[in-house]
Design an enzyme around this catalytic site. Structure first.
Site, PDB file in Angstrom:
ATOM      1  N   GLU A 243      -2.331   1.696   2.420  1.00 31.05           N
ATOM      2  CA  GLU A 243      -1.400   2.157   1.385  1.00 31.05           C
ATOM      3  C   GLU A 243      -1.753   3.564   0.907  1.00 31.05           C
ATOM      4  OE1 GLU A 243       1.398   1.077   0.289  1.00 31.05           O
ATOM      5  OE2 GLU A 243       1.485  -1.010   0.906  1.00 31.05           O
TER       6      GLU A 243
ATOM      7  N   ASP B 284       5.511   5.075  -6.196  1.00 28.55           N
ATOM      8  CA  ASP B 284       4.362   4.199  -5.951  1.00 28.55           C
ATOM      9  C   ASP B 284       3.105   4.925  -6.428  1.00 28.55           C
ATOM     10  OD1 ASP B 284       6.045   2.386  -4.664  1.00 28.55           O
ATOM     11  OD2 ASP B 284       5.775   3.353  -2.720  1.00 28.55           O
TER      12      ASP B 284
END
EC number: 3.2.1.17
Length: 130
Positions: A35, A53
């Site tokens: 990620e 995000d």
């Protein structure tokens, strides 16, 4: 802060992620690697729904945190998104625990589904002094 792999693993273990909701420490380390590359300061803007995000787990502002600019945000973790960018990953881990309690579990993370699910994730903590 950019964590080293084993350093991230140690912090995540200390904060109670090993075995949390049935997921191993390797799952969490693998997810953070794919990620954010273990970067607590990582942000990625999603043009489609105008969400962002945040942090080591790339937690999304539409559902989980408040950044003051995402339309129709829910803030299910009850925190400011900026908390997710701190070098201390405590807030990110607490919020990640909230995310994983949802029915999707770790499927909430595209990177987990793509790179970690069904794989031997123990390799992510091999050689780490835990």
């Amino acid at each position: 802060k950019i964590y080293e792999q084993c350093e991230a693993a140690r912090e995540m273990k200390r904060l109670g992620l090993d075995g949390y909701d049935g997921y191993s420490l390797g799952d969490w380390v693998c997810t953070a690697k794919h990620e954010s590359n273990f970067n607590t300061g990582a942000t990625n803007y999603n043009r489609g729904d105008q969400s962002t995000d945040y942090g080591i787990f790339q937690i999304n502002s539409r559902w989980w945190c408040n950044d003051g600019k995402t339309p129709n945000a829910k803030n299910a973790c009850g925190i400011e998104c900026s908390e997710l960018l701190k070098a201390d990953i405590t807030a990110a881990v607490i919020c990640a625990k909230r995310v994983v309690r949802d029915p999707n579990g770790m499927g909430a993370w595209v990177a987990w589904t793509k790179y970690c699910k069904g794989k031997d994730v123990s390799q992510w903590i091999k050689g780490c002094k835990l």
